[in-house]
Design an enzyme around this catalytic site. Structure first.
Site, PDB file in Angstrom:
ATOM      1  CG  ASP A 151      36.782  34.841  46.946  1.00 36.03           C
ATOM      2  OD1 ASP A 151      37.182  34.730  45.779  1.00 36.03           O
ATOM      3  OD2 ASP A 151      36.829  33.905  47.769  1.00 36.03           O
ATOM      4  CB  ALA A 179      35.267  33.814  43.520  1.00 38.99           C
ATOM      5  CG  ASP A 180      37.432  38.807  44.811  1.00 36.08           C
ATOM      6  OD1 ASP A 180      36.422  39.245  44.237  1.00 36.08           O
ATOM      7  OD2 ASP A 180      37.617  38.942  46.029  1.00 36.08           O
ATOM      8  CB  VAL A 181      42.163  35.479  41.381  1.00 33.15           C
ATOM      9  CG1 VAL A 181      43.216  35.243  40.295  1.00 33.15           C
ATOM     10  CG2 VAL A 181      42.822  36.023  42.643  1.00 33.15           C
ATOM     11  N   GLY A 184      38.745  38.799  37.869  1.00 35.13           N
ATOM     12  CA  GLY A 184      39.688  39.763  37.309  1.00 35.13           C
ATOM     13  C   GLY A 184      40.262  39.306  35.986  1.00 35.13           C
TER      14      GLY A 184
END
Length: 394
Positions: A151, A179-181, A184
Site C-alpha cells: 500500500d 490503496a489496498d482497500v 479490493g
C-alpha cells in the site's frame, strides 16, 4: 439481517489472497452471501496480518489468539483452510476446490503460481468458466511487473502521497491502507462484471488488477487537473484544489470542517462571522476569485472562526445550511447515534471471544448483507472442507 442469505448466495469463492486488497474484496463478496474458502500457508501460520498486532483477541484466560485486529478487519464470512501449495498434494487440493468454485482470487507476484500449475493459463484450460482475479503491485505486464506491491509503495508511486500532508512538511500517506482497500473494491466490481459475463456465456476470464493502477484511477479531480493544465498539483494540507473555503479551521476550543461549495453558501457564511461585505468583495465574490486569493481569504477566515467555540460554529452554520462538521476521534465516531442507526459497528462471536467489527456500508432493501461467521482462526475449517463432498457448503 435474519431471513436473508444475500444476493450472492450460491456463488463460490476460492481465496488465495492475503494481507488487505484481496481479503477486502472477498470479505465484501462474503457479506453479500458468497461462500468463501480462504487458503492459508501452514509455513507462515496463515495470512501475514495474523501477526500484525497487537491488539489481538484473547480467550477467557487472557491468552492472545491469532485473531489480530488487522486480520479481523477483512476476513469475516470465510472458512480458513491450511494448504501447502508448494507440494503436489496441496496443488491437487487447490485444483479440486477450483472445480467447485466460480471465482478464484490471488495476489502472488505475476508468474508466481505458474510453477505450481495454479496460474490462470493452467487452470482456465481445466475450468474454462472460472473467473480468475489476479491482484499485484504493478499488473501482469509492464516494466515493473516483477516488483512486489504494498500500500505505501502504491501511494508513493501512484502520486497520492505528493498531494497529501502539510504544504511545508514531507509527503504523507493516508492514515489507513486506502490503496489496498480501493484496489479490493475495484476487484469486487471487476469480479461481478466477469461473473455476469460468465452467467450469460459460460466463459470465464482473468481480471488483471494492479495496486498502482487503481491508485492512479482514484486521483480523480487532481489527476485530471494535472492532465488538463499541465501544472503539477501541490500539497495543500486539508485544503481543496478547486474550492475555497474548504478546509479545517481552528475554533476557540478545537477544530471544524468547512465545505463552502457555492457563492450563496459563502454569503451565508460571511453573515455568520459578521462580515457580510466579504461576499461582495471582488477578491472573494466567486469561487474562481476565492481560489486566486486563497491565502488572503483564509487569513481572514481563520481569525474570524477562532473567536467561536466548535459547538456554536456547527450549530449556527447548520442552521444557515452551510456545510460544516466536526473532526472526531474514533471513540467519538463509534459512540454516535448515527453509527448505531446505520449499524456500522457490529458484534460477532469468534472462537476465543465476542469481537467488535466495522459493519458493511451497503444497505440493500431486498437482499441485505449478512454476517454469518466471525473471522476464523488459522486452519479452523481445514478438516471439514477437505473431507466434504461439496467443500463450499455451509
Amino acid at each position: 439481517m435474519a431471513g436473508s442469505e444475500g444476493p450472492l448466495k450460491g456463488v463460490k469463492v476460492l481465496d488465495l489472497s492475503r494481507i488487505l486488497a484481496g481479503p477486502t474484496c472477498t470479505q465484501l463478496l462474503g457479506d453479500l452471501g458468497a461462500s468463501v474458502i480462504k487458503i492459508e500457508n501452514p509455513a507462515t501460520k496463515g495470512d501475514d496480518t495474523r501477526q500484525w498486532g497487537p491488539p489481538y483477541v484473547a480467550d477467557a484466560d487472557g491468552v492472545p489468539s491469532d485473531l489480530s485486529s488487522y486480520f479481523m478487519s477483512a476476513n469475516r464470512n470465510k472458512k480458513s483452510v491450511a494448504i501447502d501449495i508448494t507440494t503436489p498434494e496441496g496443488q491437487a487440493e487447490i485444483r479440486r476446490l477450483a472445480s467447485f468454485a466460480d471465482i478464484l482470487i490471488e495476489n502472488f507476484i505475476p508468474g508466481g503460481l505458474a510453477k505450481y500449475g495454479l496460474d490462470y493459463k493452467s487452470l482456465s484450460k481445466e475450468f474454462p468458466s472460472l473467473v480468475y482475479c489476479s491482484i499485484s503491485g504493478y499488473g501482469q505486464d509492464g516494466p515493473n511487473a516483477s516488483k512486489p506491491g504494498y500500500d505505501l509503495m502504491a501511494q508513493g508511486y501512484g502520486g497520492v502521497m505528493s498531494l497529501t500532508g502539510d504544504p511545508q512538511g514531507a509527503p504523507m500517506k493516508v492514515g489507513v491502507g486506502i490503496a489496498d482497500v480501493m484496489c479490493g473494491m475495484y476487484a469486487c466490481v471487476g469480479i461481478l462484471a466477469a461473473l455476469r459475463h460468465r452467467d450469460q456465456t459460460g466463459e470465464g476470464q482473468q481480471i488483471d488488477l494492479a495496486l498502482v493502477d487503481s491508485q492512479i484511477a482514484w486521483l480523480i479531480n487532481e489527476g485530471v487537473n494535472y492532465l488538463t493544465s499541465g501544472n503539477v498539483p501541490q500539497r495543500r494540507g486539508n485544503g481543496h484544489p478547486n474550492i475555497v473555503p474548504y478546509d479545517v479551521y481552528e475554533t476557540a476550543d478545537g477544530h471544524v470542517i468547512l465545505a463552502v461549495g457555492n457563492d450563496s453558501q459563502f454569503r451565508r457564511f460571511c453573515e455568520f462571522i459578521d462580515q457580510p461585505d466579504l461576499a461582495d468583495d471582488v477578491r472573494f465574490a466567486t469561487n474562481p476569485a476565492r481560489l486566486e486569493n486563497r491565502d488572503a481569504l483564509n487569513a481572514l477566515l481563520r481569525s474570524a472562526v477562532q473567536s467561536y467555540d466548535t459547538t456554536t460554529v456547527i450549530a449556527e452554520l447548520e442552521a444557515r445550511k452551510v456545510p460544516v462538521g466536526p473532526v472526531q476521534t474514533l471513540d467519538q465516531v463509534f459512540d454516535t447515534e448515527q453509527v448505531a442507526a446505520r449499524q456500522m459497528q457490529i458484534a460477532m462471536q469468534a472462537a476465543p471471544a465476542e469481537v467488535k467489527l466495522i459493519g458493511n456500508p451497503l444497505k440493500l432493501s431486498r437482499t441485505p448483507v449478512t454476517y454469518r461467521t466471525a473471522p476464523p482462526q488459522f486452519g479452523a475449517d481445514t478438516a471439514a472442507v477437505l473431507n466434504a463432498k461439496n467443500p463450499f457448503e455451509d
